[in-house]
Scaffold this motif. Structure first.
Motif, short mmCIF file in Angstrom:
data_model
loop_
_atom_site.label_atom_id
_atom_site.label_comp_id
_atom_site.label_asym_id
_atom_site.label_seq_id
_atom_site.Cartn_x
_atom_site.Cartn_y
_atom_site.Cartn_z
N MET A 1 22.22 29.96 27.74
CA MET A 1 22.60 30.70 28.93
C MET A 1 24.12 30.85 28.96
N ILE A 2 24.56 32.08 29.12
CA ILE A 2 25.99 32.36 29.21
C ILE A 2 26.45 32.09 30.64
N ASN A 3 27.56 31.38 30.76
CA ASN A 3 28.18 31.12 32.06
C ASN A 3 29.52 31.83 32.11
N ILE A 4 29.66 32.73 33.05
CA ILE A 4 30.96 33.38 33.25
C ILE A 4 31.42 33.10 34.67
N ILE A 5 32.73 33.06 34.81
CA ILE A 5 33.34 32.92 36.12
C ILE A 5 34.36 34.03 36.27
N ALA A 6 34.66 34.36 37.50
CA ALA A 6 35.63 35.42 37.75
C ALA A 6 36.39 35.12 39.03
N VAL A 7 37.59 35.71 39.10
CA VAL A 7 38.36 35.69 40.34
C VAL A 7 38.74 37.14 40.61
N THR A 8 38.36 37.62 41.80
CA THR A 8 38.69 38.99 42.18
C THR A 8 39.68 38.97 43.34
N ALA A 9 40.65 39.87 43.26
CA ALA A 9 41.66 40.03 44.30
C ALA A 9 42.22 41.44 44.18
N CYS A 10 42.50 42.05 45.32
CA CYS A 10 43.11 43.38 45.31
C CYS A 10 44.31 43.36 46.25
N PRO A 11 45.21 44.35 46.11
CA PRO A 11 46.43 44.34 46.92
C PRO A 11 46.18 44.26 48.43
N SER A 12 45.15 44.93 48.93
CA SER A 12 44.90 44.88 50.38
C SER A 12 44.06 43.67 50.75
#
Length: 104
Positions: A1-12
């Protein structure tokens, strides 16, 4: 099983942060992968990634439109830095490219 993580952020720090998280989670689910996304929005950090989440991750996705807080915790992990708009509109393509990279 592939495990991915992410962090999302935008200017507003509002809509695109959460739209990108949903898009990445949906695309990962379609591939049968585990995916956890931390959002860094106008109300602060939500769904914060734990040290265990980071250690188990095969790949890290970070949005690059603004600085990500605590980015140093991902040192030594393969990282893709992507535009927030690509995370929203092209999550499936991004994950396919990550899959190619992991299968090398």
């Amino acid at each position: 099983m592939i495990n991915i993580i992410a962090v999302t952020a935008c200017p507003s720090g509002v809509a695109h942060t959460y739209m990108a998280a949903e898009s990445l989670e949906r695309a990962a689910k379609e591939k049968g992968w585990n995916c956890k996304v931390e959002t860094q929005g106008s109300i602060g950090i939500e769904n914060e990634l734990s040290a265990d989440d980071v250690s188990k991750a095969h790949f890290v996705i970070l949005t690059k439109d603004i600085g990500i807080k605590n980015e140093e915790r991902f040192k030594g992990k393969p990282i893709a830095k992507i535009a927030i708009s690509d995370a929203v509109k092209k999550a499936d393509v991004i994950l396919s490219k990550i899959e190619e990279h992991l299968n090398k």
